[in-house]
Write an enzyme that holds these catalytic residues in place. Sequence first.
Site, PDB file in Angstrom:
ATOM      1  N   ASP A 201     -40.790  47.415 139.994  1.00 51.67           N
ATOM      2  CA  ASP A 201     -40.536  46.411 141.022  1.00 51.67           C
ATOM      3  C   ASP A 201     -41.449  45.200 140.857  1.00 51.67           C
ATOM      4  O   ASP A 201     -42.653  45.346 140.604  1.00 51.67           O
ATOM      5  CB  ASP A 201     -40.770  47.061 142.397  1.00 51.67           C
ATOM      6  CG  ASP A 201     -40.472  46.138 143.548  1.00 51.67           C
ATOM      7  OD1 ASP A 201     -39.297  45.784 143.730  1.00 51.67           O
ATOM      8  OD2 ASP A 201     -41.429  45.760 144.259  1.00 51.67           O
ATOM      9  N   GLU A 243     -37.619  44.550 137.097  1.00 50.85           N
ATOM     10  CA  GLU A 243     -37.081  43.672 138.129  1.00 50.85           C
ATOM     11  C   GLU A 243     -37.863  42.367 138.066  1.00 50.85           C
ATOM     12  O   GLU A 243     -38.995  42.281 138.542  1.00 50.85           O
ATOM     13  CB  GLU A 243     -37.212  44.287 139.525  1.00 50.85           C
ATOM     14  CG  GLU A 243     -36.447  43.475 140.554  1.00 50.85           C
ATOM     15  CD  GLU A 243     -37.180  43.300 141.893  1.00 50.85           C
ATOM     16  OE1 GLU A 243     -36.510  42.922 142.868  1.00 50.85           O
ATOM     17  OE2 GLU A 243     -38.390  43.526 141.950  1.00 50.85           O
TER      18      GLU A 243
END
Length: 544
Positions: A201, A243
Amino acid sequence: MTDSLWYKNAVFYEVYVRAFRDGSGDAHGDLRGLAEKLDYFCELGVDCIWLLPLYPSPLCDDGYDIADYYQIHPDYGTLDDFKHFLNEAHARGLRVITDLVLNHTSDQHPWFQSARRSRHSPYRDYYVWSDTGQEYPDARIIFLDTEGSNWSWDPVAGQYFWHRFYSSQPDLNYDNPAVRQEMLNVMKYWLDLGVDGFRADAVPYLFEREGTNCENLPETHDYLKEVRRYLNEHYPGRVLLAEANQWPQDVRLYFGDGDEFHMAFHFPVMPRIYMALAKTDRTPLLDILSQTPEIPANTQWCTFLRNHDELTLEMVTPEERDFMWNTFAPEPRMRLNLGIRRRLAPLLDGDQRKIELLYSILFSLPGSPILYYGDEIGMGENIWLEDRNGVRTPMQWDDSPNAGFSTAPMEALYAPLIDDERFSYRQVNVAVQRRTRGSLWNVIRKMIAVRKEQPAFGCGACQTAAADNNLTVLALIRSWSGETILTLHNLSDQPQSVQLDLSCWAGAPVADLLSDRRFPVCGDEPYPVELGAYEYLWLLIVNS
Protein backbone atom coordinates in the site's frame (compact mmCIF):
# COMPACT_ATOMS: atom_id res chain seq x y z
CA MET A 1 5.69 -19.31 -19.32
CA THR A 2 7.34 -20.66 -16.19
CA ASP A 3 5.47 -21.19 -12.93
CA SER A 4 7.50 -18.41 -11.33
CA LEU A 5 5.74 -16.01 -13.74
CA TRP A 6 2.28 -17.27 -12.81
CA TYR A 7 1.08 -13.74 -12.11
CA LYS A 8 1.48 -12.61 -15.74
CA ASN A 9 -1.56 -14.57 -16.93
CA ALA A 10 -3.50 -14.65 -13.67
CA VAL A 11 -6.92 -13.24 -12.86
CA PHE A 12 -7.08 -11.66 -9.39
CA TYR A 13 -10.13 -11.18 -7.17
CA GLU A 14 -10.22 -8.54 -4.43
CA VAL A 15 -12.02 -9.57 -1.25
CA TYR A 16 -13.20 -7.34 1.57
CA VAL A 17 -13.45 -10.10 4.17
CA ARG A 18 -15.99 -8.25 6.33
CA ALA A 19 -18.37 -8.18 3.38
CA PHE A 20 -17.95 -11.63 1.85
CA ARG A 21 -19.43 -14.33 4.10
CA ASP A 22 -20.18 -14.52 7.83
CA GLY A 23 -19.23 -17.97 9.07
CA SER A 24 -19.72 -17.30 12.79
CA GLY A 25 -23.11 -15.61 12.78
CA ASP A 26 -21.91 -12.37 14.36
CA ALA A 27 -23.02 -10.16 11.42
CA HIS A 28 -19.44 -9.61 10.15
CA GLY A 29 -17.80 -11.49 7.30
CA ASP A 30 -14.85 -13.57 8.50
CA LEU A 31 -12.16 -16.03 7.49
CA ARG A 32 -14.33 -19.00 8.36
CA GLY A 33 -17.02 -17.80 5.99
CA LEU A 34 -14.45 -17.03 3.31
CA ALA A 35 -13.06 -20.56 3.55
CA GLU A 36 -16.58 -21.92 3.05
CA LYS A 37 -16.81 -20.07 -0.26
CA LEU A 38 -13.46 -21.06 -1.77
CA ASP A 39 -15.08 -23.27 -4.39
CA TYR A 40 -16.81 -20.16 -5.72
CA PHE A 41 -13.48 -18.69 -6.82
CA CYS A 42 -12.57 -21.92 -8.60
CA GLU A 43 -15.94 -21.96 -10.35
CA LEU A 44 -15.52 -18.36 -11.50
CA GLY A 45 -12.01 -19.14 -12.71
CA VAL A 46 -9.88 -16.71 -10.73
CA ASP A 47 -6.31 -17.62 -9.80
CA CYS A 48 -5.41 -15.40 -6.86
CA ILE A 49 -7.37 -13.81 -4.00
CA TRP A 50 -6.27 -10.43 -2.70
CA LEU A 51 -7.36 -9.83 0.90
CA LEU A 52 -7.83 -6.32 2.25
CA PRO A 53 -6.20 -5.71 5.68
CA LEU A 54 -6.97 -8.37 8.29
CA TYR A 55 -4.98 -6.92 11.18
CA PRO A 56 -6.17 -5.53 14.53
CA SER A 57 -7.14 -1.92 13.95
CA PRO A 58 -9.38 0.83 15.33
CA LEU A 59 -10.82 0.88 11.78
CA CYS A 60 -10.57 4.62 11.27
CA ASP A 61 -9.51 3.72 7.71
CA ASP A 62 -11.12 0.30 7.48
CA GLY A 63 -8.01 -1.61 8.50
CA TYR A 64 -5.33 0.38 6.72
CA ASP A 65 -4.62 1.90 10.14
CA ILE A 66 -2.85 -1.11 11.63
CA ALA A 67 -2.45 -1.53 15.38
CA ASP A 68 -0.67 -4.91 15.25
CA TYR A 69 1.05 -6.38 12.21
CA TYR A 70 1.21 -9.89 13.66
CA GLN A 71 -2.39 -10.74 14.52
CA ILE A 72 -5.86 -11.05 12.98
CA HIS A 73 -8.66 -8.61 13.79
CA PRO A 74 -11.09 -10.47 16.10
CA ASP A 75 -14.01 -9.68 13.77
CA TYR A 76 -12.31 -11.85 11.16
CA GLY A 77 -11.31 -14.73 13.42
CA THR A 78 -7.99 -16.05 14.63
CA LEU A 79 -4.59 -16.93 13.24
CA ASP A 80 -5.74 -20.56 13.19
CA ASP A 81 -8.71 -19.49 11.05
CA PHE A 82 -6.31 -17.76 8.70
CA LYS A 83 -4.06 -20.81 8.46
CA HIS A 84 -7.09 -23.01 7.76
CA PHE A 85 -8.30 -20.66 5.04
CA LEU A 86 -4.84 -20.49 3.47
CA ASN A 87 -4.41 -24.27 3.50
CA GLU A 88 -7.83 -24.78 1.93
CA ALA A 89 -7.11 -22.16 -0.75
CA HIS A 90 -3.79 -23.75 -1.63
CA ALA A 91 -5.40 -27.19 -1.76
CA ARG A 92 -7.62 -25.84 -4.53
CA GLY A 93 -4.75 -24.31 -6.47
CA LEU A 94 -5.67 -20.77 -5.42
CA ARG A 95 -3.03 -18.27 -4.42
CA VAL A 96 -3.53 -15.60 -1.75
CA ILE A 97 -1.92 -12.19 -1.37
CA THR A 98 -2.52 -9.85 1.55
CA ASP A 99 -2.19 -6.13 2.08
CA LEU A 100 1.17 -4.92 3.38
CA VAL A 101 0.85 -1.38 4.71
CA LEU A 102 4.40 -0.05 4.69
CA ASN A 103 3.90 3.69 4.91
CA HIS A 104 2.11 4.19 8.22
CA THR A 105 0.53 2.63 11.29
CA SER A 106 -2.47 3.51 13.40
CA ASP A 107 -1.90 6.10 16.11
CA GLN A 108 -3.13 3.31 18.41
CA HIS A 109 -0.21 1.06 17.53
CA PRO A 110 1.97 0.36 20.60
CA TRP A 111 4.96 1.76 18.70
CA PHE A 112 3.32 5.16 18.36
CA GLN A 113 1.87 5.14 21.84
CA SER A 114 5.34 4.52 23.24
CA ALA A 115 6.90 7.07 20.90
CA ARG A 116 4.56 9.89 21.87
CA ARG A 117 5.05 9.36 25.61
CA SER A 118 8.82 9.82 25.67
CA ARG A 119 11.55 11.25 23.47
CA HIS A 120 13.74 8.51 24.91
CA SER A 121 11.45 5.70 23.77
CA PRO A 122 13.12 3.20 21.41
CA TYR A 123 10.14 3.80 19.12
CA ARG A 124 10.41 7.60 19.06
CA ASP A 125 12.48 7.42 15.90
CA TYR A 126 9.99 5.03 14.28
CA TYR A 127 8.01 8.13 13.28
CA VAL A 128 8.73 11.55 11.75
CA TRP A 129 8.57 14.49 14.18
CA SER A 130 8.91 18.26 13.99
CA ASP A 131 8.92 21.16 16.42
CA THR A 132 7.40 23.52 13.83
CA GLY A 133 5.39 21.43 11.36
CA GLN A 134 6.86 23.50 8.55
CA GLU A 135 9.08 20.96 6.84
CA TYR A 136 8.44 19.46 3.39
CA PRO A 137 6.05 22.19 2.16
CA ASP A 138 6.16 20.86 -1.41
CA ALA A 139 4.46 17.58 -0.48
CA ARG A 140 0.84 17.59 -1.64
CA ILE A 141 -2.03 16.83 0.73
CA ILE A 142 -3.65 13.62 -0.49
CA PHE A 143 -6.91 13.72 1.47
CA LEU A 144 -7.86 17.28 0.60
CA ASP A 145 -11.42 16.85 1.83
CA THR A 146 -10.40 15.98 5.43
CA GLU A 147 -6.81 17.07 6.10
CA GLY A 148 -5.46 20.62 6.10
CA SER A 149 -1.83 19.66 6.55
CA ASN A 150 0.54 16.69 6.43
CA TRP A 151 1.58 17.61 10.01
CA SER A 152 -0.55 17.15 13.13
CA TRP A 153 0.20 18.36 16.64
CA ASP A 154 0.41 15.69 19.31
CA PRO A 155 0.00 17.26 22.78
CA VAL A 156 1.42 14.20 24.53
CA ALA A 157 4.59 14.17 22.46
CA GLY A 158 4.84 17.96 22.41
CA GLN A 159 5.69 17.83 18.70
CA TYR A 160 4.10 17.57 15.29
CA PHE A 161 4.06 14.19 13.54
CA TRP A 162 4.07 13.58 9.80
CA HIS A 163 1.25 11.77 7.95
CA ARG A 164 0.46 11.56 4.26
CA PHE A 165 -3.04 10.22 4.84
CA TYR A 166 -5.40 10.64 7.81
CA SER A 167 -4.03 12.23 10.97
CA SER A 168 -4.83 8.94 12.73
CA GLN A 169 -2.16 7.30 10.54
CA PRO A 170 1.33 8.57 11.44
CA ASP A 171 3.96 7.80 8.82
CA LEU A 172 6.82 5.49 9.66
CA ASN A 173 10.37 6.86 9.46
CA TYR A 174 12.25 4.85 6.84
CA ASP A 175 15.47 6.72 7.54
CA ASN A 176 15.57 4.54 10.66
CA PRO A 177 17.22 1.16 9.91
CA ALA A 178 15.12 -0.44 12.65
CA VAL A 179 11.92 0.44 10.75
CA ARG A 180 13.28 -0.97 7.52
CA GLN A 181 14.17 -4.22 9.29
CA GLU A 182 10.83 -4.29 11.12
CA MET A 183 8.94 -4.39 7.81
CA LEU A 184 11.09 -7.28 6.60
CA ASN A 185 10.22 -9.07 9.83
CA VAL A 186 6.52 -8.51 9.15
CA MET A 187 6.89 -9.90 5.64
CA LYS A 188 8.75 -12.93 6.91
CA TYR A 189 6.04 -13.68 9.44
CA TRP A 190 3.22 -13.84 6.86
CA LEU A 191 5.34 -15.48 4.17
CA ASP A 192 6.26 -18.23 6.63
CA LEU A 193 2.54 -18.77 7.20
CA GLY A 194 2.25 -19.32 3.45
CA VAL A 195 0.91 -16.17 1.78
CA ASP A 196 1.84 -15.89 -1.89
CA GLY A 197 2.81 -12.25 -1.76
CA PHE A 198 1.69 -8.76 -0.89
CA ARG A 199 -0.16 -5.85 -2.35
CA ALA A 200 2.02 -3.06 -0.94
CA ASP A 201 0.00 0.00 0.00
CA ALA A 202 1.02 3.60 -0.76
CA VAL A 203 4.63 2.88 -1.68
CA PRO A 204 5.61 6.25 -3.23
CA TYR A 205 5.67 8.05 0.15
CA LEU A 206 8.15 6.13 2.29
CA PHE A 207 10.87 8.80 2.54
CA GLU A 208 10.84 12.59 2.97
CA ARG A 209 13.36 15.07 1.62
CA GLU A 210 13.33 18.86 1.66
CA GLY A 211 12.95 20.51 -1.73
CA THR A 212 10.97 17.57 -3.15
CA ASN A 213 7.32 16.52 -3.23
CA CYS A 214 8.34 13.52 -1.09
CA GLU A 215 7.14 11.04 -3.70
CA ASN A 216 9.04 8.48 -5.78
CA LEU A 217 12.36 9.37 -4.17
CA PRO A 218 15.53 7.39 -4.97
CA GLU A 219 15.73 6.27 -1.34
CA THR A 220 12.28 4.72 -1.67
CA HIS A 221 13.36 2.69 -4.68
CA ASP A 222 16.57 1.63 -2.94
CA TYR A 223 14.61 0.19 -0.03
CA LEU A 224 12.05 -1.52 -2.24
CA LYS A 225 14.84 -3.20 -4.17
CA GLU A 226 16.12 -4.44 -0.82
CA VAL A 227 12.66 -5.87 -0.12
CA ARG A 228 12.65 -7.62 -3.50
CA ARG A 229 16.13 -9.08 -2.92
CA TYR A 230 14.94 -10.47 0.39
CA LEU A 231 11.91 -12.04 -1.28
CA ASN A 232 13.94 -13.51 -4.13
CA GLU A 233 16.48 -15.01 -1.78
CA HIS A 234 14.13 -16.51 0.78
CA TYR A 235 10.72 -16.86 -0.92
CA PRO A 236 11.05 -17.35 -4.69
CA GLY A 237 7.74 -17.50 -6.54
CA ARG A 238 6.01 -15.00 -4.23
CA VAL A 239 4.98 -11.62 -5.66
CA LEU A 240 4.98 -7.93 -4.79
CA LEU A 241 2.21 -5.72 -6.21
CA ALA A 242 2.73 -1.96 -5.98
CA GLU A 243 -0.02 0.52 -5.25
CA ALA A 244 1.44 3.69 -6.74
CA ASN A 245 -1.22 6.09 -8.00
CA GLN A 246 1.12 7.85 -10.40
CA TRP A 247 1.61 8.48 -14.11
CA PRO A 248 2.89 5.45 -16.08
CA GLN A 249 6.39 6.86 -16.51
CA ASP A 250 6.68 7.25 -12.72
CA VAL A 251 5.22 3.82 -11.99
CA ARG A 252 7.67 2.32 -14.48
CA LEU A 253 10.43 3.05 -11.95
CA TYR A 254 8.79 0.67 -9.46
CA PHE A 255 9.57 -2.25 -11.76
CA GLY A 256 13.26 -1.30 -11.73
CA ASP A 257 15.22 -3.57 -14.02
CA GLY A 258 12.91 -6.40 -13.08
CA ASP A 259 14.39 -6.25 -9.59
CA GLU A 260 11.80 -4.20 -7.69
CA PHE A 261 8.04 -4.95 -7.92
CA HIS A 262 6.72 -7.86 -9.93
CA MET A 263 3.47 -6.00 -10.58
CA ALA A 264 1.98 -2.51 -10.34
CA PHE A 265 -1.50 -1.08 -10.77
CA HIS A 266 -2.06 0.96 -13.90
CA PHE A 267 -4.26 3.63 -12.33
CA PRO A 268 -4.54 6.06 -15.29
CA VAL A 269 -5.98 3.40 -17.60
CA MET A 270 -9.04 2.90 -15.42
CA PRO A 271 -10.82 6.28 -15.70
CA ARG A 272 -10.01 6.43 -19.41
CA ILE A 273 -11.93 3.23 -20.06
CA TYR A 274 -15.04 4.99 -18.72
CA MET A 275 -14.13 8.18 -20.55
CA ALA A 276 -13.82 6.35 -23.88
CA LEU A 277 -17.25 4.80 -23.38
CA ALA A 278 -18.91 8.06 -22.32
CA LYS A 279 -17.42 9.96 -25.26
CA THR A 280 -17.87 7.06 -27.72
CA ASP A 281 -14.26 7.74 -28.63
CA ARG A 282 -11.30 5.38 -28.24
CA THR A 283 -8.83 8.28 -28.10
CA PRO A 284 -8.51 8.70 -24.28
CA LEU A 285 -7.62 5.04 -23.86
CA LEU A 286 -5.22 4.88 -26.79
CA ASP A 287 -3.51 8.06 -25.59
CA ILE A 288 -2.70 6.63 -22.16
CA LEU A 289 -1.58 3.33 -23.69
CA SER A 290 0.78 5.27 -25.95
CA GLN A 291 2.22 6.99 -22.84
CA THR A 292 2.81 3.65 -21.12
CA PRO A 293 6.46 2.62 -21.37
CA GLU A 294 7.71 -0.89 -21.93
CA ILE A 295 8.32 -2.86 -18.75
CA PRO A 296 10.75 -5.72 -18.00
CA ALA A 297 9.78 -9.16 -19.28
CA ASN A 298 9.37 -10.56 -15.77
CA THR A 299 6.91 -7.84 -14.66
CA GLN A 300 3.25 -7.12 -15.26
CA TRP A 301 0.67 -4.35 -15.00
CA CYS A 302 -2.51 -4.86 -12.98
CA THR A 303 -5.67 -3.43 -14.47
CA PHE A 304 -9.08 -2.94 -12.91
CA LEU A 305 -12.46 -1.29 -13.40
CA ARG A 306 -13.27 -0.71 -9.74
CA ASN A 307 -11.90 -1.48 -6.28
CA HIS A 308 -12.58 -0.81 -2.59
CA ASP A 309 -11.67 2.89 -2.82
CA GLU A 310 -13.18 5.71 -4.78
CA LEU A 311 -12.79 5.68 -8.56
CA THR A 312 -9.76 7.92 -8.42
CA LEU A 313 -9.51 10.92 -10.74
CA GLU A 314 -6.07 12.10 -9.65
CA MET A 315 -4.43 11.06 -12.90
CA VAL A 316 -6.65 13.11 -15.23
CA THR A 317 -6.77 16.79 -16.21
CA PRO A 318 -9.15 19.16 -14.37
CA GLU A 319 -11.33 19.25 -17.50
CA GLU A 320 -11.44 15.46 -17.68
CA ARG A 321 -12.26 15.28 -13.97
CA ASP A 322 -15.21 17.63 -14.42
CA PHE A 323 -16.40 15.53 -17.36
CA MET A 324 -16.20 12.34 -15.31
CA TRP A 325 -17.96 13.90 -12.33
CA ASN A 326 -20.74 15.38 -14.44
CA THR A 327 -21.22 12.16 -16.37
CA PHE A 328 -20.86 9.48 -13.71
CA ALA A 329 -21.39 11.32 -10.41
CA PRO A 330 -23.99 14.04 -10.94
CA GLU A 331 -25.03 14.03 -7.26
CA PRO A 332 -22.59 15.42 -4.66
CA ARG A 333 -22.98 12.30 -2.49
CA MET A 334 -21.47 10.27 -5.33
CA ARG A 335 -18.16 12.13 -5.10
CA LEU A 336 -15.33 11.69 -2.62
CA ASN A 337 -12.05 13.55 -2.51
CA LEU A 338 -10.78 13.56 -6.12
CA GLY A 339 -12.92 10.64 -7.17
CA ILE A 340 -16.25 8.86 -7.45
CA ARG A 341 -17.52 6.53 -4.73
CA ARG A 342 -19.72 4.29 -6.85
CA ARG A 343 -19.78 0.67 -7.97
CA LEU A 344 -19.34 -0.54 -11.53
CA ALA A 345 -22.93 -1.51 -12.37
CA PRO A 346 -24.61 1.72 -11.18
CA LEU A 347 -21.91 3.75 -12.95
CA LEU A 348 -23.12 2.15 -16.17
CA ASP A 349 -26.85 2.49 -15.40
CA GLY A 350 -27.12 -1.24 -14.81
CA ASP A 351 -26.80 -1.79 -18.56
CA GLN A 352 -25.36 -5.29 -18.96
CA ARG A 353 -24.20 -4.50 -22.50
CA LYS A 354 -21.96 -1.71 -21.20
CA ILE A 355 -20.73 -3.76 -18.24
CA GLU A 356 -19.77 -6.66 -20.50
CA LEU A 357 -18.07 -4.26 -22.91
CA LEU A 358 -15.89 -2.78 -20.16
CA TYR A 359 -14.97 -6.22 -18.87
CA SER A 360 -14.04 -7.25 -22.39
CA ILE A 361 -11.79 -4.20 -22.68
CA LEU A 362 -10.28 -4.94 -19.27
CA PHE A 363 -9.55 -8.57 -20.13
CA SER A 364 -8.03 -7.72 -23.49
CA LEU A 365 -5.71 -4.91 -22.34
CA PRO A 366 -2.09 -5.59 -21.35
CA GLY A 367 -1.90 -6.65 -17.72
CA SER A 368 -3.46 -9.02 -15.23
CA PRO A 369 -7.06 -8.03 -14.42
CA ILE A 370 -8.43 -7.67 -10.91
CA LEU A 371 -12.13 -8.10 -10.15
CA TYR A 372 -13.72 -6.42 -7.14
CA TYR A 373 -16.05 -8.64 -5.14
CA GLY A 374 -19.66 -8.40 -6.25
CA ASP A 375 -18.95 -6.62 -9.51
CA GLU A 376 -19.12 -9.95 -11.33
CA ILE A 377 -22.86 -10.01 -10.59
CA GLY A 378 -23.44 -6.27 -11.01
CA MET A 379 -23.97 -5.37 -7.35
CA GLY A 380 -25.31 -1.93 -6.49
CA GLU A 381 -24.17 0.73 -4.06
CA ASN A 382 -25.38 2.79 -1.11
CA ILE A 383 -24.17 6.37 -1.52
CA TRP A 384 -25.76 7.32 1.81
CA LEU A 385 -23.18 5.36 3.78
CA GLU A 386 -20.17 7.41 4.82
CA ASP A 387 -16.74 7.48 3.21
CA ARG A 388 -16.17 4.53 0.83
CA ASN A 389 -18.53 2.22 2.70
CA GLY A 390 -21.16 2.52 -0.01
CA VAL A 391 -19.17 0.07 -2.17
CA ARG A 392 -18.40 -2.30 0.72
CA THR A 393 -21.84 -3.76 1.46
CA PRO A 394 -22.55 -7.50 2.05
CA MET A 395 -22.01 -9.91 -0.82
CA GLN A 396 -25.30 -11.01 -2.39
CA TRP A 397 -25.31 -14.80 -2.58
CA ASP A 398 -29.04 -15.48 -2.96
CA ASP A 399 -32.49 -14.03 -2.26
CA SER A 400 -32.84 -15.53 1.22
CA PRO A 401 -32.78 -13.33 4.34
CA ASN A 402 -29.51 -11.39 4.53
CA ALA A 403 -28.77 -12.41 0.93
CA GLY A 404 -27.15 -15.60 2.23
CA PHE A 405 -24.38 -13.51 3.77
CA SER A 406 -25.13 -14.10 7.47
CA THR A 407 -27.50 -15.84 9.87
CA ALA A 408 -27.45 -12.84 12.24
CA PRO A 409 -30.51 -10.59 12.59
CA MET A 410 -30.68 -8.28 9.59
CA GLU A 411 -30.59 -5.16 11.75
CA ALA A 412 -27.29 -6.35 13.27
CA LEU A 413 -25.37 -6.58 9.98
CA TYR A 414 -22.21 -4.46 9.81
CA ALA A 415 -23.80 -2.60 6.86
CA PRO A 416 -27.28 -2.65 5.33
CA LEU A 417 -27.98 -4.84 2.34
CA ILE A 418 -28.58 -3.31 -1.06
CA ASP A 419 -32.35 -3.51 -1.38
CA ASP A 420 -33.31 -0.75 -3.78
CA GLU A 421 -35.60 -1.19 -6.76
CA ARG A 422 -32.89 -1.86 -9.33
CA PHE A 423 -30.03 -3.65 -7.55
CA SER A 424 -31.80 -5.41 -4.68
CA TYR A 425 -30.22 -8.65 -3.51
CA ARG A 426 -33.60 -10.23 -4.27
CA GLN A 427 -32.88 -9.84 -7.99
CA VAL A 428 -29.10 -9.41 -8.14
CA ASN A 429 -27.38 -12.40 -6.55
CA VAL A 430 -25.04 -15.26 -7.35
CA ALA A 431 -27.68 -18.00 -7.20
CA VAL A 432 -30.00 -16.53 -9.80
CA GLN A 433 -27.12 -15.64 -12.13
CA ARG A 434 -25.56 -19.08 -11.87
CA ARG A 435 -28.71 -20.66 -13.29
CA THR A 436 -29.44 -17.95 -15.87
CA ARG A 437 -27.88 -18.39 -19.28
CA GLY A 438 -26.46 -15.11 -20.50
CA SER A 439 -26.24 -13.59 -17.01
CA LEU A 440 -23.37 -11.24 -16.28
CA TRP A 441 -21.77 -13.87 -14.01
CA ASN A 442 -21.86 -16.52 -16.72
CA VAL A 443 -20.53 -14.13 -19.36
CA ILE A 444 -17.59 -13.09 -17.16
CA ARG A 445 -16.91 -16.71 -16.24
CA LYS A 446 -16.63 -17.56 -19.93
CA MET A 447 -14.41 -14.54 -20.64
CA ILE A 448 -12.04 -15.61 -17.87
CA ALA A 449 -11.91 -19.19 -19.17
CA VAL A 450 -11.19 -18.10 -22.74
CA ARG A 451 -8.64 -15.54 -21.62
CA LYS A 452 -6.69 -18.12 -19.66
CA GLU A 453 -6.55 -20.39 -22.71
CA GLN A 454 -4.88 -17.63 -24.77
CA PRO A 455 -1.45 -16.67 -23.37
CA ALA A 456 -1.31 -13.68 -25.73
CA PHE A 457 -3.63 -11.80 -23.37
CA GLY A 458 -1.27 -12.12 -20.43
CA CYS A 459 2.11 -12.10 -22.12
CA GLY A 460 1.61 -10.67 -25.58
CA ALA A 461 2.47 -7.42 -27.21
CA CYS A 462 -0.35 -4.94 -27.76
CA GLN A 463 -0.78 -2.66 -30.74
CA THR A 464 -3.59 -0.71 -32.35
CA ALA A 465 -5.05 -2.57 -35.31
CA ALA A 466 -4.73 -0.90 -38.70
CA ALA A 467 -8.30 0.27 -39.30
CA ASP A 468 -10.30 3.08 -40.83
CA ASN A 469 -10.85 6.21 -38.79
CA ASN A 470 -13.95 5.07 -36.93
CA LEU A 471 -13.14 6.45 -33.48
CA THR A 472 -16.08 4.62 -31.90
CA VAL A 473 -14.40 1.24 -32.43
CA LEU A 474 -11.44 0.22 -30.27
CA ALA A 475 -9.39 -2.32 -32.21
CA LEU A 476 -6.36 -3.94 -30.58
CA ILE A 477 -4.07 -6.78 -31.60
CA ARG A 478 -2.51 -9.03 -28.95
CA SER A 479 0.28 -11.25 -30.20
CA TRP A 480 2.63 -13.74 -28.56
CA SER A 481 4.57 -16.78 -29.69
CA GLY A 482 2.82 -17.07 -33.06
CA GLU A 483 -0.63 -16.37 -31.62
CA THR A 484 -2.60 -13.34 -32.81
CA ILE A 485 -5.86 -12.09 -31.31
CA LEU A 486 -7.82 -9.15 -32.67
CA THR A 487 -10.21 -7.54 -30.16
CA LEU A 488 -12.91 -5.14 -31.32
CA HIS A 489 -15.15 -2.98 -29.11
CA ASN A 490 -18.01 -0.77 -30.25
CA LEU A 491 -18.15 2.09 -27.74
CA SER A 492 -21.51 3.39 -28.98
CA ASP A 493 -25.18 2.49 -28.77
CA GLN A 494 -25.42 2.38 -32.58
CA PRO A 495 -24.22 -0.33 -34.99
CA GLN A 496 -20.79 0.36 -36.44
CA SER A 497 -18.83 -0.81 -39.46
CA VAL A 498 -15.06 -0.96 -39.48
CA GLN A 499 -12.57 -1.80 -42.21
CA LEU A 500 -9.38 -3.50 -41.03
CA ASP A 501 -6.08 -4.05 -42.76
CA LEU A 502 -5.37 -7.73 -42.15
CA SER A 503 -3.43 -8.23 -45.37
CA CYS A 504 -0.33 -9.46 -43.55
CA TRP A 505 -2.42 -12.50 -42.53
CA ALA A 506 -3.89 -13.10 -46.01
CA GLY A 507 -5.24 -16.61 -46.21
CA ALA A 508 -5.41 -17.10 -42.43
CA PRO A 509 -8.71 -18.33 -40.97
CA VAL A 510 -10.46 -16.21 -38.32
CA ALA A 511 -12.15 -17.86 -35.32
CA ASP A 512 -14.52 -16.15 -32.88
CA LEU A 513 -13.32 -17.05 -29.38
CA LEU A 514 -16.50 -16.03 -27.56
CA SER A 515 -19.32 -17.18 -29.83
CA ASP A 516 -20.17 -19.28 -32.88
CA ARG A 517 -20.23 -16.30 -35.25
CA ARG A 518 -18.44 -17.14 -38.50
CA PHE A 519 -15.90 -14.88 -40.23
CA PRO A 520 -14.18 -15.10 -43.61
CA VAL A 521 -10.46 -15.73 -43.96
CA CYS A 522 -8.13 -12.75 -44.06
CA GLY A 523 -7.39 -11.31 -47.49
CA ASP A 524 -5.50 -8.55 -49.25
CA GLU A 525 -8.56 -6.28 -49.33
CA PRO A 526 -9.82 -4.28 -46.32
CA TYR A 527 -11.52 -6.68 -43.90
CA PRO A 528 -15.07 -5.54 -43.04
CA VAL A 529 -16.63 -6.21 -39.63
CA GLU A 530 -20.09 -5.18 -38.47
CA LEU A 531 -20.59 -4.54 -34.75
CA GLY A 532 -23.89 -4.12 -32.98
CA ALA A 533 -24.49 -1.61 -30.21
CA TYR A 534 -21.84 -2.11 -27.49
CA GLU A 535 -20.77 -5.34 -29.17
CA TYR A 536 -17.30 -6.79 -28.64
CA LEU A 537 -15.37 -9.55 -30.41
CA TRP A 538 -12.26 -11.59 -29.67
CA LEU A 539 -11.02 -12.96 -32.99
CA LEU A 540 -8.22 -15.49 -33.19
CA ILE A 541 -6.24 -15.21 -36.42
CA VAL A 542 -4.94 -18.70 -37.05
CA ASN A 543 -1.42 -18.26 -38.34
CA SER A 544 -0.29 -20.77 -40.93
